[in-house]
Scaffold this motif. Structure first.
Motif, short mmCIF file in Angstrom:
data_model
loop_
_atom_site.label_atom_id
_atom_site.label_comp_id
_atom_site.label_asym_id
_atom_site.label_seq_id
_atom_site.Cartn_x
_atom_site.Cartn_y
_atom_site.Cartn_z
N ALA A 112 -18.42 34.53 12.11
CA ALA A 112 -17.49 35.21 11.20
C ALA A 112 -16.29 35.79 11.95
O ALA A 112 -15.16 35.74 11.45
CB ALA A 112 -18.21 36.31 10.44
N GLY A 113 -16.51 36.31 13.14
CA GLY A 113 -15.41 36.89 13.91
C GLY A 113 -14.36 35.86 14.28
O GLY A 113 -13.16 36.13 14.18
N ALA A 114 -14.80 34.68 14.73
CA ALA A 114 -13.86 33.63 15.09
C ALA A 114 -13.10 33.13 13.88
O ALA A 114 -11.89 32.88 13.95
CB ALA A 114 -14.61 32.47 15.77
N ILE A 115 -13.79 32.98 12.75
CA ILE A 115 -13.13 32.52 11.53
C ILE A 115 -12.10 33.54 11.06
O ILE A 115 -10.98 33.20 10.68
CB ILE A 115 -14.16 32.24 10.42
CG1 ILE A 115 -15.12 31.12 10.85
CG2 ILE A 115 -13.47 31.87 9.12
CD1 ILE A 115 -14.45 29.80 11.15
N ASP A 116 -12.46 34.82 11.09
CA ASP A 116 -11.51 35.87 10.69
C ASP A 116 -10.27 35.86 11.59
O ASP A 116 -9.14 36.03 11.11
CB ASP A 116 -12.19 37.23 10.75
CG ASP A 116 -13.22 37.43 9.66
OD1 ASP A 116 -13.22 36.63 8.69
OD2 ASP A 116 -14.03 38.38 9.76
N ALA A 117 -10.47 35.66 12.89
CA ALA A 117 -9.34 35.62 13.81
C ALA A 117 -8.45 34.41 13.55
O ALA A 117 -7.22 34.49 13.62
CB ALA A 117 -9.85 35.60 15.26
N LEU A 118 -9.08 33.30 13.21
CA LEU A 118 -8.32 32.08 12.91
C LEU A 118 -7.49 32.24 11.64
O LEU A 118 -6.31 31.87 11.59
CB LEU A 118 -9.30 30.91 12.78
CG LEU A 118 -8.74 29.49 12.77
CD1 LEU A 118 -7.87 29.22 13.97
CD2 LEU A 118 -9.89 28.49 12.71
#
Length: 428
Positions: A112-118
């Motif tokens: 979820a963190g990587a997707i939110d950053a993307l």
């Protein structure tokens, strides 16, 4: 001849065995024993000889100084990771909360963190997923949207992406039927309109990346194609390749994720380890309903990335400029100053070295027509091979009978190691 068990029991070799593994150290011991048998080495030097050939890690991969002037060099692992990305990977290498909600104690969303950053970096996207490379992203899209259906694509975009892998063969392997439109050099909006029908799964736009067709040519930009297909029509999927998040002044012809989505593409695909500067990954961003469809497809499970990739991707997006972006933004005069400092040190040691202007490249199929002005250290041609085989290996290139070491593809922190490597070759 020193016994194998005696050498392995030596304090320094025992410590190396604990770090690298006993088997690896034992192989090195046996190689040194063979050198003693042949008379090449004296027995008292055995331990030092073993230590000198042991690798820094238990992996056979070796760090290399990239002085080729190619910023995203596929043979050298494409983009080098930033320090924060490396730290994030190390932290994620152990036990992590990759699929656990620590507040509820229940299973949580993966990455979820990587997707939110993307999504924060590309606000035109409604949702995103990450797979293991851009070819995997294209295969997933083709399977989920085009299996037993037609995928419409311009003939001029049926490209080879390197090492013999070809887009049409990859797409056909998913079970999709290809509907080619236009000719090699020209395709029109009417060509696309005539090809779309009830059996069309998606319309694909694939950026040619590493080549350019000149002269009597025509293509259909994303905004025109999106307008013709309509908001509720056949999905328009654009593979933009390099992973550039937004337009860059040095790369005017390179498509970026934000602009392509804003122009009307329903999905965009890109690499994470090129101009984005992160780990190897395939990025899929766009309409939330289509991304959800891809996430639910059984093939997604086979293509998803691991926790360390998710950690490195998030850190790359949230952290400071990654190395490839710093290289892209490097000032030419600063590069010349670095080269002059290195040449002065080499010249003082009697090495035939000089500063020359050079042309660097983005690499990885990106911006083939936009060379980047650079500066290089010029050495005799005889330096190329021993530098490549040294420690650390230095990879440059030969030009007009000289070895050139281009500094745009090398961070300033590596200048000392580069000079030391050249001096070591000169001493031999």
């Amino acid at each position: 001849m020193p016994r194998t068990d005696t050498l392995l029991a030596d304090e320094r070799l025992a410590a190396a065995g604990a770090r690298l593994g006993r088997g690896l150290v034992k192989d090195a011991v046996q190689a040194v024993q063979q050198r003693i048998r042949s008379g090449e080495l004296a027995p008292p030097d055995a331990v030092d000889a073993v230590l000198s050939v042991l690798p820094a890690t238990a992996s056979s991969l070796r760090p290399v100084l990239n002085a080729t002037g190619v910023l995203v060099h596929t043979n050298l692992g494409r983009s080098p990771l930033s320090e924060v990305a490396v730290e994030a990977m190390v932290a994620a290498a152990g036990t992590t909360d990759v699929e656990l909600d620590l507040l509820s104690g229940r299973r949580g969303p993966r990455g979820a963190g990587a997707i939110d950053a993307l999504l924060a970096a590309v606000p035109a996207a409604g949702a995103a997923i990450v797979v293991n490379n851009c070819a995997a992203a294209l295969a997933l899209v083709a399977t989920a949207l085009g299996q037993d259906r037609e995928l419409v694509i311009a003939r001029g975009e049926l490209v080879e992406i390197g090492d013999g892998f070809r887009i049409p063969e990859l797409l056909a392997a998913t079970g999709a039927r290809l509907r080619e439109v236009g000719t090699t050099n020209r395709v029109t909006l009417e060509d696309y309109r005539d090809a779309v029908h009830d059996e069309t799964g998606a319309v694909l736009k694939v950026h040619p990346s590493n080549f350019v067709v000149r002269g009597f040519t025509r293509s259909v930009p994303v905004h025109e194609l999106a307008g013709a297909l309509g908001p509720d029509g056949v999905p328009l999927v654009a593979d933009v390749g390099s992973g550039l998040l937004r337009p860059h002044p040095l790369l005017p012809d390179e498509p970026d994720l934000q602009s392509t989505l804003a122009a009307g593409a329903d999905l965009v695909l890109a690499s994470g380890d090129k101009l984005l500067g992160g780990p190897q990954a395939g990025l899929v961003l766009g309409r939330a309903d289509l991304v959800a469809r891809l996430r639910r497809h059984p093939l997604y499970r086979a293509l998803r990335v691991d926790k360390t990739t998710l950690a490195a991707l998030e850190a790359t997006l949230r952290g400071p400029l990654p190395p490839v972006q710093q290289m892209l933004a490097a000032d030419v005069e600063t590069l010349r100053e670095r080269a002059r400092a290195i040449v002065a040190r080499l010249g003082a040691a009697g090495v035939d070295a000089s500063v020359v202007d050079a042309e660097a490249r983005v690499g990885g199929g990106g911006a083939p027509e936009h060379p980047l002005p650079s500066a290089a250290v010029s050495l005799p041609a005889s330096f190329a091979e021993p530098l490549r085989q040294g420690e650390p290996p230095v990879v440059g290139y030969l030009d007009d009978g000289r070895t050139l070491l281009d500094l745009r593809s090398l961070p300033p922190s590596s200048d000392e190691a580069l000079a030391a490597a050249v001096l070591a070759v000169a001493a031999r």
